[in-house]
Design an enzyme around this catalytic site. Structure first.
Site, PDB file in Angstrom:
ATOM      1  N   GLU A 164       4.432  -6.179   1.713  1.00 41.94           N
ATOM      2  CA  GLU A 164       3.951  -6.606   0.391  1.00 41.94           C
ATOM      3  C   GLU A 164       3.795  -5.417  -0.552  1.00 41.94           C
ATOM      4  OE1 GLU A 164       0.195  -8.317   1.465  1.00 41.94           O
ATOM      5  OE2 GLU A 164       1.072 -10.092   2.374  1.00 41.94           O
ATOM      6  N   PRO A 165       4.872  -4.683  -0.784  1.00 42.85           N
ATOM      7  CA  PRO A 165       4.728  -3.517  -1.662  1.00 42.85           C
ATOM      8  C   PRO A 165       4.603  -3.935  -3.118  1.00 42.85           C
ATOM      9  CG  PRO A 165       7.026  -3.810  -1.080  1.00 42.85           C
ATOM     10  CD  PRO A 165       6.268  -4.891  -0.344  1.00 42.85           C
ATOM     11  N   CYS A 192     -14.004   2.449 -28.468  1.00 43.97           N
ATOM     12  CA  CYS A 192     -15.366   2.972 -28.580  1.00 43.97           C
ATOM     13  C   CYS A 192     -16.048   3.096 -27.227  1.00 43.97           C
ATOM     14  CB  CYS A 192     -16.187   2.080 -29.494  1.00 43.97           C
ATOM     15  SG  CYS A 192     -15.425   1.920 -31.091  1.00 43.97           S
ATOM     16  N   ARG A 233      -6.155   2.507 -15.729  1.00 44.37           N
ATOM     17  CA  ARG A 233      -6.312   3.265 -14.482  1.00 44.37           C
ATOM     18  C   ARG A 233      -7.077   4.584 -14.631  1.00 44.37           C
ATOM     19  NH1 ARG A 233      -2.814   5.110 -11.621  1.00 44.37           N
ATOM     20  NH2 ARG A 233      -3.664   4.519  -9.624  1.00 44.37           N
ATOM     21  N   TYR A 278       0.018  -1.689 -12.101  1.00 43.75           N
ATOM     22  CA  TYR A 278      -1.391  -1.764 -12.488  1.00 43.75           C
ATOM     23  C   TYR A 278      -1.610  -1.159 -13.876  1.00 43.75           C
ATOM     24  CZ  TYR A 278      -1.462  -2.841  -7.568  1.00 43.75           C
ATOM     25  OH  TYR A 278      -1.181  -3.408  -6.352  1.00 43.75           O
ATOM     26  N   GLY A 320       0.766  -1.235   0.000  1.00 46.69           N
ATOM     27  CA  GLY A 320       0.000   0.000   0.000  1.00 46.69           C
ATOM     28  C   GLY A 320       0.798   1.286   0.000  1.00 46.69           C
TER      29      GLY A 320
HETATM   30  C1  LIG Z   1      -2.838  -5.272  -3.769  1.00 41.65           C
HETATM   31  C2  LIG Z   1      -2.209  -5.847  -2.568  1.00 41.65           C
HETATM   32  C3  LIG Z   1      -0.901  -5.481  -2.215  1.00 41.65           C
HETATM   33  C4  LIG Z   1      -0.098  -4.469  -2.969  1.00 41.65           C
HETATM   34  O1  LIG Z   1      -0.648  -3.196  -2.909  1.00 41.65           O
HETATM   35  P1  LIG Z   1       0.212  -1.944  -3.428  1.00 41.65           P
HETATM   36  O2  LIG Z   1      -0.665  -0.796  -3.213  1.00 41.65           O
HETATM   37  O3  LIG Z   1       0.505  -2.170  -4.870  1.00 41.65           O
HETATM   38  O4  LIG Z   1       1.462  -1.891  -2.613  1.00 41.65           O
HETATM   39  C5  LIG Z   1      -0.344  -6.092  -1.122  1.00 41.65           C
HETATM   40  N1  LIG Z   1      -1.020  -7.012  -0.396  1.00 41.65           N
HETATM   41  C6  LIG Z   1      -2.281  -7.381  -0.700  1.00 41.65           C
HETATM   42  C7  LIG Z   1      -2.953  -8.398   0.123  1.00 41.65           C
HETATM   43  C8  LIG Z   1      -2.914  -6.809  -1.785  1.00 41.65           C
HETATM   44  O5  LIG Z   1      -4.165  -7.173  -2.078  1.00 41.65           O
END
Ligand SMILES: *Cc1c(COP(=O)(O)O)cnc(C)c1O
Length: 400
Positions: free
Chosen positions: A258-259, A326, A297, A355, A224
């Site tokens: 988890e970036p 379209c 996006r 993304y 995140g």
């Molecule tokens: C999407 C997601 C992420 C990565 O999110 P980012 O905003 O790209 O860092 C990490 N963990 C989980 C569980 C997710 O669903």
């Protein structure tokens, strides 16, 4: 980056990723947690190109996956199973079974029903599944509603009370081994306070579990971390780490992050060429060869990407940059000050590494763009542009 040379060599629309930048971003997160044992589990869904995953594997990264397909990508790219996490709110039985058989680090479970399912499948396989539960700390991450996931109104995770019950359930089961605790409150986070609050709530839960002999090894803070698309004030990885670690004194969990976006977002651009300009009674449109099927996006989230006409300054007036698809929702940028363009001019859409390609489709029978990596001053193709034949291959055989 010499965008023109790249467009000439590989044609447009085109994704270009700076692998040196990716490595730098990976190290920034890893180093921020250097006071602790940590695992950076790159969120594969942000950009799952095999060469990118290979780069991250070589750097020592793990992978956070949201489908068995992503798990298989990560393994193929050389990320070892003990660094792979499987998350997601809806996993199929066959996905769960394969994840257990591949002996990944742990499965992030998101509901009571899923916990029962994982137990049943592990039992059938005669295996012990390592698991973690995703806790929904009910924190407003103050980001876009579509990418906020940590509120009780969202579909993700379980509340604190349910989590406790699930840890007890897992502890009792001979087929489940609870090894971690997980939260992920949303994407494109630009404020520290919600992260710190969430971390404190989940740390409290982890400590209370310890008191009843449920000793977890992994404290998984999700992803995140936001990036700058426009003028956002973003969080420094160091401050992010400090905020989290401040809630974990007296513990020795391995920190898992988890970036996704942070690693690749600003390391990538999308290149597209101008086809025409068109002036209507009320609006100026720059029509380009890239579209919502290539970069979704803007259409999906009304997301802002900086755009620039390469090598042109001139008098700028307001214009929308739109694709040939379209749909009125097919735009890459709206109301931007841009110079007069001509057929063939190159437009660079910034911050397109995350993304971007992964959300692309063949809508309007448009081949997906090629992807190119830049590394140490050299460029190389990492995904071939799709052909018309490739797109229809799965249909044409069935035509009678
Ligand atoms: C999407 C997601 C992420 C990565 O999110 P980012 O905003 O790209 O860092 C990490 N963990 C989980 C569980 C997710 O669903």
């Amino acid at each position: 980056m010499d965008y023109r040379a790249l467009a000439q060599k590989y044609d447009t629309p085109l994704y270009v990723y700076d692998f040196n930048e990716v490595a730098k971003n990976y190290h920034a997160v890893k180093n921020a947690f250097k006071a602790r044992k940590s695992l950076v589990a790159y969120a594969v869904k942000a950009n799952s190109n095999m060469s990118l995953l290979k780069l991250l594997a070589d750097l020592g990264s793990g992978a956070d996956c949201v489908s068995i397909g992503e798990v298989k990508r990560a393994l193929l790219a050389g990320i070892p199973s003990y660094k792979i996490i499987f998350s997601g709110v809806g996993k199929r039985d066959d996905e769960i079974a394969e994840a257990i058989q591949k002996d990944i680090l742990y499965i992030n479970i998101e509901s009571e029903a899923e916990a029962e399912r994982v137990e049943l499948i592990a039992k059938e396989l005669g295996k012990v599944a390592r698991v973690s539960f995703r806790v929904n700390p009910d924190i407003d991450p103050k980001t876009h509603p579509y990418i906020s996931t940590g509120l009780s109104e969202n579909k993700f995770g379980v509340d604190i009370e349910t989590a406790k019950k699930l840890y007890l359930f897992a502890k009792k089961s001979p087929y489940l081994l609870p090894v971690g605790i997980h939260f992920h409150i949303g994407s494109q986070l630009t404020q520290l306070e919600p992260i710190k609050e969430a971390s404190a709530i989940v740390a409290e839960l982890a400590k209370s579990l310890q008191k009843i002999d449920i000793d977890l090894k992994f404290f998984d803070v999700g992803g995140g971390l936001g990036i700058r698309y426009k003028d956002e004030k973003t969080i420094e990885p160091y401050d992010y780490a400090q905020a989290i670690l401040s809630t974990l004194s007296g513990t020795d969990y391995t920190i898992v992050t988890e970036p996704g976006r942070f690693i690749v977002g600003n390391a990538g651009v999308f290149l597209t060429r101008v086809l025409y300009e068109k002036q209507t009674a009320s609006k100026r449109f720059i029509i380009v060869d890239g579209a919502m099927n290539d970069l979704l996006r803007p259409s999906l989230y009304d997301a802002y990407h900086e755009v620039e006409v390469v090598g042109k300054n001139g008098d700028a007036t307001l214009a929308d940059v739109v694709g040939p698809v379209c749909e009125s929702g097919d735009f890459l940028a709206k109301d931007r000050l841009l110079p007069k363009t001509e057929h063939g001019d190159l437009i660079v859409v910034k911050s397109a590494g995350a993304y971007g390609f992964v959300m692309s489709s063949n809508y309007n029978t448009r081949p997906r763009p090629a992807e190119v990596a830049l590394e140490d001053g050299k460029d190389r193709l990492i995904r071939e542009r799709e052909s018309f034949e490739y797109i229809i291959e799965k249909e044409i055989r069935f035509m009678v």
